[in-house]
Design an enzyme around this catalytic site. Structure first.
Site, mmCIF file in Angstrom:
data_model
loop_
_atom_site.group_PDB
_atom_site.id
_atom_site.type_symbol
_atom_site.label_atom_id
_atom_site.label_comp_id
_atom_site.label_asym_id
_atom_site.label_seq_id
_atom_site.Cartn_x
_atom_site.Cartn_y
_atom_site.Cartn_z
ATOM 1 N N LYS A 186 26.193 31.366 -1.221
ATOM 2 C CA LYS A 186 26.305 32.829 -1.322
ATOM 3 C C LYS A 186 26.854 33.380 0.005
ATOM 4 O O LYS A 186 26.384 33.020 1.094
ATOM 5 C CB LYS A 186 24.918 33.413 -1.614
ATOM 6 C CG LYS A 186 24.819 34.920 -1.556
ATOM 7 C CD LYS A 186 25.384 35.599 -2.778
ATOM 8 C CE LYS A 186 25.327 37.115 -2.630
ATOM 9 N NZ LYS A 186 26.075 37.823 -3.669
ATOM 10 N N CYS A 227 46.359 41.872 -42.664
ATOM 11 C CA CYS A 227 47.817 41.790 -42.751
ATOM 12 C C CYS A 227 48.390 43.092 -43.311
ATOM 13 O O CYS A 227 49.392 43.603 -42.844
ATOM 14 C CB CYS A 227 48.248 40.608 -43.629
ATOM 15 S SG CYS A 227 50.029 40.357 -43.616
ATOM 16 N N CYS A 236 52.291 35.326 -37.766
ATOM 17 C CA CYS A 236 51.716 35.929 -36.556
ATOM 18 C C CYS A 236 50.328 35.390 -36.212
ATOM 19 O O CYS A 236 49.833 35.590 -35.115
ATOM 20 C CB CYS A 236 51.648 37.440 -36.701
ATOM 21 S SG CYS A 236 50.375 37.984 -37.848
ATOM 22 N N CYS A 292 35.419 40.241 -3.115
ATOM 23 C CA CYS A 292 34.383 41.165 -3.580
ATOM 24 C C CYS A 292 34.958 42.571 -3.730
ATOM 25 O O CYS A 292 35.398 43.173 -2.748
ATOM 26 C CB CYS A 292 33.242 41.162 -2.560
ATOM 27 S SG CYS A 292 31.801 42.014 -3.170
ATOM 28 N N LYS A 336 39.434 32.662 -1.163
ATOM 29 C CA LYS A 336 39.051 33.175 -2.487
ATOM 30 C C LYS A 336 39.754 34.487 -2.756
ATOM 31 O O LYS A 336 39.635 35.455 -1.997
ATOM 32 C CB LYS A 336 37.532 33.350 -2.581
ATOM 33 C CG LYS A 336 37.083 33.729 -3.994
ATOM 34 C CD LYS A 336 35.594 33.520 -4.176
ATOM 35 C CE LYS A 336 35.142 33.948 -5.554
ATOM 36 N NZ LYS A 336 33.702 33.733 -5.753
ATOM 37 N N CYS A 359 41.785 38.740 -44.826
ATOM 38 C CA CYS A 359 43.169 38.328 -44.562
ATOM 39 C C CYS A 359 44.115 39.378 -45.133
ATOM 40 O O CYS A 359 45.089 39.788 -44.505
ATOM 41 C CB CYS A 359 43.466 36.953 -45.151
ATOM 42 S SG CYS A 359 43.193 36.811 -46.925
ATOM 43 N N CYS A 374 37.991 29.453 -49.807
ATOM 44 C CA CYS A 374 38.065 30.918 -49.685
ATOM 45 C C CYS A 374 36.817 31.568 -50.265
ATOM 46 O O CYS A 374 36.367 31.190 -51.347
ATOM 47 C CB CYS A 374 39.309 31.423 -50.423
ATOM 48 S SG CYS A 374 39.434 33.221 -50.472
ATOM 49 N N ASN A 426 37.918 35.995 -8.157
ATOM 50 C CA ASN A 426 36.693 36.726 -7.928
ATOM 51 C C ASN A 426 36.603 37.766 -9.050
ATOM 52 O O ASN A 426 37.380 37.724 -9.992
ATOM 53 C CB ASN A 426 36.709 37.382 -6.537
ATOM 54 C CG ASN A 426 35.281 37.561 -5.999
ATOM 55 O OD1 ASN A 426 34.407 38.048 -6.707
ATOM 56 N ND2 ASN A 426 35.059 37.175 -4.749
HETATM 57 C C1 LIG Z 1 25.704 38.756 -9.186
HETATM 58 C C2 LIG Z 1 26.965 38.186 -8.609
HETATM 59 C C3 LIG Z 1 27.114 38.091 -7.237
HETATM 60 C C4 LIG Z 1 28.264 37.564 -6.697
HETATM 61 N N1 LIG Z 1 28.346 37.440 -5.366
HETATM 62 C C5 LIG Z 1 29.457 36.858 -4.806
HETATM 63 C C6 LIG Z 1 29.534 36.605 -3.420
HETATM 64 O O1 LIG Z 1 28.618 36.886 -2.664
HETATM 65 N N2 LIG Z 1 30.645 36.021 -2.939
HETATM 66 C C7 LIG Z 1 31.693 35.674 -3.744
HETATM 67 O O2 LIG Z 1 32.679 35.123 -3.266
HETATM 68 N N3 LIG Z 1 31.657 35.894 -5.072
HETATM 69 C C8 LIG Z 1 30.551 36.467 -5.621
HETATM 70 N N4 LIG Z 1 30.490 36.638 -6.984
HETATM 71 C C9 LIG Z 1 31.640 36.248 -7.810
HETATM 72 C C10 LIG Z 1 31.472 34.828 -8.376
HETATM 73 O O3 LIG Z 1 31.401 33.869 -7.364
HETATM 74 C C11 LIG Z 1 32.628 34.430 -9.294
HETATM 75 O O4 LIG Z 1 33.842 34.489 -8.598
HETATM 76 C C12 LIG Z 1 32.767 35.343 -10.498
HETATM 77 O O5 LIG Z 1 31.488 35.675 -11.006
HETATM 78 C C13 LIG Z 1 33.601 34.714 -11.611
HETATM 79 O O6 LIG Z 1 33.028 33.554 -12.134
HETATM 80 P P1 LIG Z 1 32.183 33.537 -13.531
HETATM 81 O O7 LIG Z 1 33.040 34.131 -14.576
HETATM 82 O O8 LIG Z 1 31.829 32.093 -13.754
HETATM 83 O O9 LIG Z 1 30.964 34.364 -13.300
HETATM 84 C C14 LIG Z 1 29.325 37.166 -7.535
HETATM 85 C C15 LIG Z 1 29.169 37.268 -8.920
HETATM 86 C C16 LIG Z 1 28.014 37.748 -9.448
HETATM 87 C C17 LIG Z 1 27.849 37.840 -10.926
HETATM 88 S S1 SF4 Z 2 50.439 35.131 -40.434
HETATM 89 FE FE1 SF4 Z 2 50.512 37.366 -39.981
HETATM 90 S S2 SF4 Z 2 52.249 38.065 -41.249
HETATM 91 FE FE2 SF4 Z 2 51.694 36.043 -42.036
HETATM 92 S S3 SF4 Z 2 50.257 36.477 -43.689
HETATM 93 FE FE3 SF4 Z 2 49.009 36.106 -41.859
HETATM 94 S S4 SF4 Z 2 48.688 38.178 -41.022
HETATM 95 FE FE4 SF4 Z 2 50.386 38.377 -42.464
#
Ligand SMILES: Cc1cc2nc3c(=O)[nH]c(=O)nc-3n(C[C@H](O)[C@H](O)[C@H](O)COP(=O)(O)O)c2cc1C
Ligand code: SF4
Ligand SMILES: Cc1cc2nc3c(=O)[nH]c(=O)nc-3n(C[C@H](O)[C@H](O)[C@H](O)COP(=O)(O)OP(=O)(O)OC[C@H]3O[C@@H](n4cnc5c(N)ncnc54)[C@H](O)[C@@H]3O)c2cc1C
Lengths: 445, 424
Positions: free
Chosen positions: B45, B355, B384, B137, B175, B351, B345, B202
């Site tokens: 941390k 669509c 799509c 941060c 970072k 669907c 189905c 981050n």
């Molecule tokens: C409660 C909390 C505190 C955090 N504190 C820090 C920190 O002190 N330093 C840091 O670099 N990132 C901090 N982060 C960011 C995390 O390290 C990380 O980059 C971010 O949560 C994305 O990863 P995740 O999606 O796995 O959570 C914090 C995240 C959370 C949720």
């Molecule tokens: S792929 Fe897209 S365009 Fe084709 S039937 Fe499904 S929803 Fe419709």
């Protein structure tokens, strides 16, 4: 020789209270959200088609998931004013949930009934209103019978601006919601709370202890009102057609359930040690389960055909069995046995389907001892509703109506169990009442 | 058993799974348990200069989606709130007890040479394997001219990295903050300053939600809130893209990358490595489920590598990089059509409606005998994928290739392109 054993107070008050609480407790908010999020929000959803009142189910569920409970309740109640009761009593396994695509996918349908209860309960607790009455039409309509069909019709008519008077034979409104539905499906006086909620709309006068044919006359109603809606339900029950059916210990299930529902103290109700229920519908299931819950030792439900032919759904059958009811098929009652003028058993004849698919007796006999026998083999219309008046035509024992719910008599509509050609369910009665109100409104304006 | 050992800019660890600098790595007690669970390394941390910062109460916000908890997570926490000396003692202890694991120290001090050299001198004594410069941060510290306030200015990034590299031989990871328009510019600066690698991303500037009763952003601190840093599964696509930008850039293609952002399992890690990362860091997933998730990360990556015949991480690292190209080089002759498997189905109609209302009106609803079914109109389907994604049944809708597979034409030579190159 056995000794007849029928008595009250088989269980303690605590046990009775436990046995008669909500069979399916309300969803808590967290669970409701999880369940709501299971809904796929289908396009042209099959559950909506399967709901007799066509509630927009995916929409009301989505609104639960977004916290829009008022909107959710509006979606439900605008289609089905008894959405709260239906959420508790509908056999959803054969209606909406039976059609849910998640039933198709993995036999785990979205618990639509419970979500519907969640939305409607929350809304009713909030004390808010969503309905507003249209400007007064100056028309007056008589509704005869204050059950689900009658209340639904009255509410919709009131919304549309008409003045309604409900004539009800009993001293409470709500019909079988109050006197018939199993106690553990609708606890805490929900039926009456729902009546109050429905009547809040205004414009509905209720006259209880007014029986058609006795206290009021159809001819008079037709003269005094712009339209009449008959929703008297089914007042009679089918009989077994056996000798000495009126001996002590042989009861009509519907009547007994009504007593149970109105009883202030379940410990005072007398219960047989060994109970046999004859029938295959939900009334049979209900009296069997309630007997068990009141403390009967052995409860056997005997039906003359197989499980597939029972009108009780698979879920109701399962519910009876998990509550300790023994379900026996292919048994038709042949004769009643008695001891000192009280029933003591039944002799059954085994049945089967012959190659033509017709029910036939095999000649084999079975004897079963019983302290109490319940008849639950269906209800019928009282055919002398108003002997003095010209009555609408009937068809297969019920009041005949056209697609608009209009009877053969001018200005008289009908709905609910007294007309229904299909299953007798609360939700159908509500739909009939709603549709009849729309038809009456169309005719009057 | 594949060899999972990794080397990120000179920092070695037995596996590529490190805990990112955050609460899970803020003290000996945690880091010990993390190492016991199997984590390959930690980035401690972030340390600063005493007196320590103070934190607010109510620090995190979260985005739950359709019942899935914490698909996005944000925080308004600052760097370590413990005295420098306590942290240094504990780092030293951990490194002594766990010599094979990577112990990297994250640093953030005011943007002047004196403070940076002071802190570097302090930490060399711990025996740590490297340093990570927290230029990411995005909240709180940036108001004081640190964190993202440095990371958003390439010149500062280069300058501070140089100060650090001038004071120590320890490997130095920089970072990066994702809150910039072009991540490559900052990566160039880190490299120019002498950084041994970059760590990204981050957290992303964010307001996760608004409390509609208090009319204030969440997390709400006595009626007020501040923007925070967003992370968790929701940010993974952003991180994948930024990592790729650096991997593809000729100037930084060999710069080691420690990938961070929404990594929750071995699959996520494999994707980052395929796009050029040498190792990965995890924060939110560990905060959500605890240290034990590393078990499946190691095990799953191992099994997958064995299955694919990859003996080391280097065997598949960067393998997906050449397949990330510019839109203009995509084959316009490639043609796929949706195929609905009627046998699985469930007739939800999603669907059709997706669509119909959202794409190309290429799925017809057919009603016959009370049953409905859905049929793709090939002439309208543009391939799509929307219906396939909307369909809740796995593999019910698939996309089938219908072109000959032999033709190729891209935008650069397409007749509709006014800038086309005539000579093909
Ligand atoms: C409660 C909390 C505190 C955090 N504190 C820090 C920190 O002190 N330093 C840091 O670099 N990132 C901090 N982060 C960011 C995390 O390290 C990380 O980059 C971010 O949560 C994305 O990863 P995740 O999606 O796995 O959570 C914090 C995240 C959370 C949720
Ligand atoms: S792929 Fe897209 S365009 Fe084709 S039937 Fe499904 S929803 Fe419709
Ligand atoms: C034991 C039992 C259990 C049931 N359980 C379920 C269930 O779980 N789920 C479900 O969906 N359905 C259930 N049903 C069916 C459901 O209750 C009925 O379909 C529904 O109540 C029909 O509504 P209705 O308004 O037509 O008739 P009713 O509910 O019968 O109401 C008729 C009303 O008319 C009044 N009335 C009758 N005659 C006169 C007269 N001459 N003058 C004035 N008023 C009169 C009655 O007192 C009554 O209030 C059950 C039925 C029974 C008997």
């Amino acid at each position: 020789m056995t000794t007849i054993d029928v008595r009250a107070g088989r269980l303690s008050q605590e046990q009775l209270a436990l046995n008669f609480t909500d069979a399916h407790p309300a969803l808590l908010t967290g669970n409701a959200l999880v369940e709501a999020n299971r809904c796929y929000f289908c396009y042209d959803a099959p559950c909506v088609d399967a709901c007799p009142t066509s509630i927009d189910i995916p929409n009301f569920i989505r609104k639960i998931s977004t916290g829009n409970l008022k909107g959710s309740a509006r979606d439900i109640l605008s289609q089905n004013i008894m959405g709260g009761m239906c959420a508790r009593v509908c056999p959803t396994e054969t209606l909406c949930e039976g059609a849910c695509v998640r039933e198709t996918q993995d036999h785990q349908p979205v618990r639509i009934g419970e979500l519907q209860r969640y939305a409607t309960d929350s809304f009713m607790e909030s004390g808010e209103t969503i309905f507003e009455r249209a400007e007064s039409s100056g028309k007056k309509i008589a509704v005869v019978g204050g059950g689900p069909a009658g209340l639904s019709c009255a509410h919709r008519l009131a919304v549309l601006g008409h003045q309604v008077v409900i004539f009800e034979a009993r001293d409470k409104l709500s019909g079988l919601n109050e006197y018939g539905i199993a106690a553990y499906k609708t606890v805490n006086d929900f039926a009456q709370r729902e009546v109050d909620f429905i009547l809040e709309i205004g414009g509905i006068e209720t006259r209880t202890n007014q029986r058609l044919g006795q206290d009021v006359k159809l001819d008079d109603l037709r003269q005094q009102f712009d339209a009449v809606f008959l929703s008297v339900g089914l007042g009679d029950v089918n009989s077994l057609g056996l000798e000495s059916e009126d001996i002590a210990g042989v009861y009509d299930a519907v009547e007994t359930i009504a007593e149970l529902r109105q009883s202030g103290n379940l410990a005072e109700l007398s219960v047989g040690r060994r109970v046999i229920v004859i029938g295959g519908g939900s009334t049979a299931i209900d009296i069997a389960v309630q007997s068990k819950k009141l403390g009967a030792e052995d409860v056997t439900l005997a039906y003359r055909r197989g499980p597939e032919q029972m009108s009780a759904t698979w879920k109701e059958q399962e519910f009876a069995q998990t509550n300790g009811v023994q379900v026996k098929h292919w048994l038709a009652p042949k004769s009643l046995q008695s001891e000192n003028g009280h029933v003591s058993g039944i002799e059954f004849e085994c049945t089967t389907l012959n190659p033509q698919g017709k029910l036939t007796a095999t000649g084999e006999l079975r004897n079963m001892e019983a302290d109490v026998v319940f008849k639950a083999i269906g209800q019928t219309l009282v055919n002398t509703l108003d002997a003095a008046a010209e009555m609408p035509e009937t068809e297969a024992g019920k009041i005949a109506v056209n697609a608009e719910y209009e009877t053969s008599l001018a200005g008289v509509w009908a709905g609910g169990d007294c007309i229904s050609s299909g299953e007798d369910l609360t939700v159908h009665a509500v739909e009939h009442g709603k549709q009849a109100a729309i038809a009456i409104n169309r005719k009057l304006s | 058993m594949a060899d999972l050992s990794c080397n990120v800019g000179g920092i070695k660890s037995p596996n590529p799974f490190w805990l990112a600098s955050a609460p899970p790595t803020d003290k000996l007690y945690n880091v010990e348990r993390a190492f016991r669970a199997g984590w390959g390394g930690v980035v401690w941390k972030t340390l600063g200069i005493d007196p320590p910062i103070v934190n607010v109460s109510s620090r995190y916000g979260a985005v739950h989606y359709n019942g899935q908890r914490m698909m996005g997570f944000n925080n308004v926490e600052l760097i370590t709130d413990r005295p420098l000396e306590v942290n240094l003692q504990e780092i030293k202890q951990v490194k002594k007890d766990w010599p094979d694991r990577a112990v990297v120290v994250s640093l953030m001090v005011p943007c002047n040479e004196k403070d940076w050299k002071y802190i570097i001198n302090k930490i060399v004594d711990t025996g740590c394997d490297g340093v990570e410069l927290n230029f990411g941060c995005p909240h709180g510290m940036s108001e004081r001219g640190m964190g993202a306030a440095v990371g958003q200015v390439p010149e500062y990034v280069e300058m501070v990295t140089r100060w650090v590299k001038e004071s120590t031989d320890l490997p130095c990871l920089v970072k990066l903050t994702p809150n910039v328009t072009d991540i490559r510019k900052v990566a160039h600066a880190a490299k120019a300053g002498g950084g041994d690698g970059v760590a990204l991303i981050n957290t992303v500037n964010s307001i996760v939600s608004v409390d509609l009763d208090q009319m204030a952003p969440e997390p709400t601190i006595d009626g007020k809130g501040s923007h925070g840093g967003y992370c968790g599964p929701a940010v993974k696509p952003i991180a994948l893209h930024m990592v790729t930008e650096i991997s593809k850039d000729p100037e930084t293609q060999h710069l080691p990358i420690s990938a961070i952002g929404g990594i929750s399992n071995w699959r996520d890690a494999a994707e980052f490595i395929a796009l050029g990362a040498s190792g990965v860091q995890v924060c939110t997933a560990a905060m959500h489920y605890g240290f034990k998730i590393v078990d499946d990360m190691i095990d799953g990556l191992n099994n997958w590598m064995d299955e694919k015949g990859y003996a080391t991480l280097e065997d598949f690292r960067r393998m997906a990089v050449p397949n990330v190209t510019e839109w203009q080089y995509l084959n316009l002759k490639y043609d796929i059509k949706a195929r609905i498997d009627e046998s699985t189905c469930i007739h939800c109609g999603l669907c059709h409606i997706s669509c119909e209302d959202g794409s190309h009106q290429a799925i017809r609803e057919i009603k016959a005998n009370g049953q409905r079914s859905f049929e793709v109109i090939d002439e309208e389907c543009v391939g799509c994928n929307l219906c396939m994604f909307a369909c809740p049944v796995p593999d019910c809708i698939t996309m089938e290739r219908v072109d000959s597979g032999t033709e190729y034409q891209n935008w650069t030579t397409h007749p509709n392109n006014p800038m086309r190159v005539e000579d093909n």
